[in-house]
Write a protein that holds these residues in place. Structure first.
Motif, mmCIF file in Angstrom:
data_model
loop_
_atom_site.group_PDB
_atom_site.id
_atom_site.type_symbol
_atom_site.label_atom_id
_atom_site.label_comp_id
_atom_site.label_asym_id
_atom_site.label_seq_id
_atom_site.Cartn_x
_atom_site.Cartn_y
_atom_site.Cartn_z
ATOM 1 N N GLU A 61 5.580 -57.748 -6.993
ATOM 2 C CA GLU A 61 4.352 -58.197 -7.650
ATOM 3 C C GLU A 61 3.141 -58.033 -6.742
ATOM 4 N N ARG A 62 3.341 -58.342 -5.472
ATOM 5 C CA ARG A 62 2.240 -58.208 -4.518
ATOM 6 C C ARG A 62 1.832 -56.734 -4.422
ATOM 7 N N VAL A 63 2.842 -55.846 -4.352
ATOM 8 C CA VAL A 63 2.560 -54.416 -4.289
ATOM 9 C C VAL A 63 1.795 -53.974 -5.528
ATOM 10 N N ALA A 64 2.279 -54.423 -6.703
ATOM 11 C CA ALA A 64 1.632 -54.017 -7.955
ATOM 12 C C ALA A 64 0.174 -54.453 -7.963
ATOM 13 N N ARG A 65 -0.097 -55.662 -7.445
ATOM 14 C CA ARG A 65 -1.472 -56.165 -7.431
ATOM 15 C C ARG A 65 -2.344 -55.334 -6.490
ATOM 16 N N LEU A 66 -1.777 -54.983 -5.320
ATOM 17 C CA LEU A 66 -2.564 -54.209 -4.358
ATOM 18 C C LEU A 66 -2.859 -52.801 -4.874
ATOM 19 N N CYS A 67 -1.963 -52.292 -5.761
ATOM 20 C CA CYS A 67 -2.151 -50.929 -6.271
ATOM 21 C C CYS A 67 -3.228 -50.844 -7.343
ATOM 22 N N THR A 68 -3.754 -51.988 -7.782
ATOM 23 C CA THR A 68 -4.758 -51.917 -8.839
ATOM 24 C C THR A 68 -6.173 -51.740 -8.296
ATOM 25 N N ARG A 69 -6.328 -51.767 -6.962
ATOM 26 C CA ARG A 69 -7.677 -51.595 -6.400
ATOM 27 C C ARG A 69 -8.218 -50.217 -6.746
ATOM 28 N N SER A 70 -9.487 -50.177 -7.069
ATOM 29 C CA SER A 70 -10.119 -48.908 -7.410
ATOM 30 C C SER A 70 -11.026 -48.474 -6.253
ATOM 31 N N ILE A 71 -10.650 -47.382 -5.594
ATOM 32 C CA ILE A 71 -11.416 -46.912 -4.437
ATOM 33 C C ILE A 71 -12.087 -45.610 -4.835
ATOM 34 N N LYS A 72 -13.414 -45.615 -4.943
ATOM 35 C CA LYS A 72 -14.123 -44.438 -5.465
ATOM 36 C C LYS A 72 -15.255 -44.015 -4.536
ATOM 37 N N LYS A 73 -15.749 -42.826 -4.815
ATOM 38 C CA LYS A 73 -16.974 -42.281 -4.182
ATOM 39 C C LYS A 73 -16.979 -42.387 -2.655
ATOM 40 N N GLU A 74 -17.992 -43.094 -2.098
ATOM 41 C CA GLU A 74 -18.154 -43.154 -0.643
ATOM 42 C C GLU A 74 -16.929 -43.754 0.038
ATOM 43 N N SER A 75 -16.414 -44.848 -0.550
ATOM 44 C CA SER A 75 -15.257 -45.493 0.077
ATOM 45 C C SER A 75 -14.032 -44.590 0.008
ATOM 46 N N LYS A 76 -13.951 -43.805 -1.076
ATOM 47 C CA LYS A 76 -12.827 -42.881 -1.200
ATOM 48 C C LYS A 76 -12.909 -41.823 -0.099
ATOM 49 N N LEU A 77 -14.129 -41.309 0.128
ATOM 50 C CA LEU A 77 -14.297 -40.308 1.192
ATOM 51 C C LEU A 77 -13.905 -40.871 2.549
ATOM 52 N N GLN A 78 -14.304 -42.132 2.795
ATOM 53 C CA GLN A 78 -13.929 -42.768 4.064
ATOM 54 C C GLN A 78 -12.416 -42.897 4.183
ATOM 55 N N ALA A 79 -11.779 -43.286 3.067
ATOM 56 C CA ALA A 79 -10.326 -43.459 3.074
ATOM 57 C C ALA A 79 -9.631 -42.118 3.308
ATOM 58 N N LEU A 80 -10.169 -41.056 2.683
ATOM 59 C CA LEU A 80 -9.566 -39.726 2.851
ATOM 60 C C LEU A 80 -9.696 -39.263 4.300
ATOM 61 N N ASP A 81 -10.873 -39.521 4.874
ATOM 62 C CA ASP A 81 -11.122 -39.178 6.281
ATOM 63 C C ASP A 81 -10.099 -39.885 7.178
ATOM 64 N N LEU A 82 -9.910 -41.175 6.900
ATOM 65 C CA LEU A 82 -8.982 -41.973 7.702
ATOM 66 C C LEU A 82 -7.547 -41.459 7.519
ATOM 67 N N ALA A 83 -7.182 -41.188 6.276
ATOM 68 C CA ALA A 83 -5.813 -40.728 5.987
ATOM 69 C C ALA A 83 -5.528 -39.425 6.735
ATOM 70 N N LEU A 84 -6.523 -38.553 6.774
ATOM 71 C CA LEU A 84 -6.336 -37.274 7.457
ATOM 72 C C LEU A 84 -6.171 -37.491 8.962
ATOM 73 N N ARG A 85 -7.003 -38.387 9.512
ATOM 74 C CA ARG A 85 -6.912 -38.663 10.955
ATOM 75 C C ARG A 85 -5.615 -39.369 11.327
ATOM 76 N N MET A 86 -4.982 -40.001 10.324
ATOM 77 C CA MET A 86 -3.740 -40.741 10.578
ATOM 78 C C MET A 86 -2.495 -39.902 10.333
ATOM 79 N N MET A 87 -2.689 -38.628 9.992
ATOM 80 C CA MET A 87 -1.538 -37.871 9.531
ATOM 81 C C MET A 87 -0.720 -37.257 10.651
ATOM 82 N N ASP A 88 0.600 -37.398 10.548
ATOM 83 C CA ASP A 88 1.511 -36.628 11.388
ATOM 84 C C ASP A 88 1.970 -35.455 10.532
ATOM 85 N N LEU A 89 1.361 -34.308 10.750
ATOM 86 C CA LEU A 89 1.695 -33.128 9.960
ATOM 87 C C LEU A 89 3.088 -32.676 10.378
#
Lengths: 314, 294
Positions: B14-42
């Protein structure tokens, strides 16, 4: 049938007949509601509400293109003969549901005669194109003379994902005229349905869903051209746009300009007949339209030629 | 030595389901994508990994998408030990770390001596990070002390290299076991705990990662040490990646939103992040045709 029901006003059939219907999109073989949560009312010519239809958004376009891309190889890899069988089955099922389509067209303002003639023409056109699936390579493929020791031959392969912008009318024939050559070609498609007359196209999705057409091969979304044409023409994963010559100049220019991004092919074919023309001279207009749509070169436009040089020894 | 902590599986879902409902768009999405890329072990961990494939992967790590020069490079590349030297030679002047799997990856079914040799070899070839697998067979038969000792000895063999401990949660059976294995690995000296090898389904799932994050939080409260987390396997879309980031922030706070404490182990995620990135910048939905496979 209608008389029978009025004789039994309390019968379940009467109640069932009158339930209001919300027409959904058709994406990946399923009938999802639009992501946008918005709907518009389709009205008869006298302004009477007929049904609610989804006002799709660019995310529906995205989902549909994704489904089409995934399904394209599945459809193309079926044998030509099998694709022909499946398309013929579409005609069979459409023919079995003829009355429903005629009723929907009449609701939208068609005369009985025009509706009947159009659905007959649709069935005829599907059978016509079903026959082309295993003949296109025989008729248009070639063995080419070359000066070296090679067996050189050319055949036609699908281009990929096609965006189809249906004309407003004829409500079903217009859309099929653009769709069928692409199905024969082995492409998968995303169709933007007619805005004012979407019901036959939406119901056609139910025909596709029961015809062994693999999920995602044909996807149908409804809504405003002004909201749907920009995302589909800008989409980098769409390879061809096909519309009708009746499309507003503004949209045609938009299609051409945006398609430059990934060099989509853009075609405008002639499948439009206005509702007035349909009702005043159905026989003449529909037969002219079918004549111009029965064109195997439409198939070639949405295919690529692959030429193979096969070394041979003396 | 290690307590068995009961987990409320339904509560976790239930906690996971609740956390998955967050809507991350536009500027915050770009920041998240930037972070995800920097965190990646290719990652490339196939028997078919050739020199060319690893070379390609390293180039992709350095220049994820040449048409957007401002795009950050990834955190690390993750390869088999015999490809470490090659990766090192290409990435030596960059900030990208070399991670290597070791210890009879992916099954861990070998003697401790061979596992230690495997680690020594990878470290001597130049690996900055070692991804080890625990002995699931031993863990499931209750030989916790043996699993603990193995991790501790391998940590010692790593020297200055960071140690990531793969629990292979898909084989552990229950969330209680996941929690227990996490606690055990952290106490034995893991710098990171990691969900999966990527060779088993299910790989990383959100409930499992939430339980592991909670274990990290409790360990931090008890000892003051910050242990890193690496979900790996099955994370293919940017949307999933962003949901993981939300979960990390909500469970561990901003400190963990950093490549030094959180990584994604993935191969196909990179292209999806790049496609979303370009989509945000240009407004056009993208096609995989324009992004390199490796």
């Amino acid at each position: 049938m209608a008389n029978e029901q009025t004789n039994h006003p309390t019968s379940q059939a009467t109640t069932m007949n009158s339930i209001p219907k919300t027409y959904k999109n058709y994406i990946n073989g399923e009938f999802p509601r639009t992501e946008s949560g918005r709907y518009y009312s389709v009205e008869a010519l006298d302004g009477k509400h007929i049904a609610n239809v989804g006002l799709s958004s660019k995310k529906d376009v995205r989902n549909a293109v994704q489904a089409a891309r995934k399904a394209q190889a599945t459809w193309a890899q079926k044998t030509a003969y099998n694709r022909g069988q499946i398309m013929y089955r579409i005609a069979e099922i459409l023919s079995g549901r003829r009355e429903q389509f005629i009723n929907e067209m009449i609701l939208l303002g068609y005369s009985q005669e025009a509706a009947e003639l159009e659905i007959n023409a649709c069935i005829e056109l599907i059978v016509y194109f079903a026959g082309w699936t295993d003949k296109i390579d025989q008729v248009f493929g070639s063995v080419n003379p070359v000066a070296s020791d090679h067996f050189n031959f050319s055949r036609h392969e699908p281009v990929g994902v096609v965006g189809i912008i249906s004309p407003e009318t004829p409500s079903l024939l217009g859309m099929l005229g653009l769709l069928l050559p692409n199905m024969v070609a082995g492409n998968s498609q995303v169709i933007i349905a007619s805005k004012q007359f979407p019901l036959p196209t939406c119901t056609f999705a139910e025909v596709l869903a029961t015809s062994d057409v693999p999920a995602g091969t044909v996807n149908i979304i409804t809504g405003l051209k002004s909201e749907l044409i920009p995302p589909i023409s800008q989409h980098m994963d769409v390879d061809v746009l096909v519309g009708d010559v009746s499309l507003d100049t503004e949209f045609r220019v938009l299609c051409e300009v945006e398609s430059a991004s990934n060099m989509k092919r853009v075609y405008f074919w002639e499948s439009f007949i206005s509702l007035d023309e349909l009702n005043s001279s159905p026989n003449e207009t529909i037969s002219t339209c079918v004549h111009s749509l029965k064109d195997p070169y439409h198939i070639l436009h949405v295919q690529e030629v692959k030429t193979t040089w096969h070394p041979i020894s003396e | 030595m290690i307590d068995r902590i009961p987990i409320d599986a339904v509560g976790v879902q239930e906690r996971v389901a609740r956390l998955c409902t967050r809507s991350i768009k536009k500027e915050s999405k770009l920041q998240a994508l930037d972070l995800a890329l920097r965190m990646m072990d290719l990652t490339t961990l196939e028997g078919s990994d050739s020199e060319g494939k690893v070379r390609q992967l390293c180039n992709k790590a350095l220049h994820p998408y040449t048409e957007l020069p401002n795009i950050p490079s990834v955190a690390a590349v993750c390869v088999y030990p015999n490809r470490v030297a090659l990766a090192k030679s290409i990435l030596k002047d960059s900030s990208i770390s070399i991670a290597s799997v070791a210890t009879a990856f992916p099954s861990g079914m070998s003697s401790l001596q061979i596992k230690l040799d495997d680690v020594n070899y990878a470290v001597s070839e130049g690996a900055d990070e070692i991804d080890m697998v625990i002995s699931r067979g031993a863990f499931l038969s209750g030989e916790y002390a043996r699993v603990y000792d193995e991790i501790a000895q391998i940590k010692e063999a790593c020297g200055t290299a960071h140690l990531k401990v793969i629990l292979e949660t898909g084989e552990l059976g229950s969330l209680e076991n996941v929690r227990m294995a996490s606690d055990l690995a952290m106490k034995a000296g893991a710098d990171f705990i990691k969900t999966s090898t990527g060779k088993i389904t299910p790989a990383a799932t959100m409930p499992v990662v939430l339980v592991m994050l909670q274990a990290i939080r409790d360990f931090h409260v008890a000892t003051g040490k910050k242990i890193g987390m690496k979900p790996a396997g099955g994370i293919r879309s940017s949307k999933q990646a962003i949901q993981y980031l939300v979960m990390v922030k909500e469970t561990l706070g901003n400190d963990w939103l950093d490549p030094s404490l959180f990584r994604f182990g993935a191969s196909s995620l990179a292209n999806d992040v790049l496609m979303q990135w370009v989509k945000e910048k240009t407004g056009r939905y993208q096609s995989l045709n324009y992004f390199s496979n490796d």
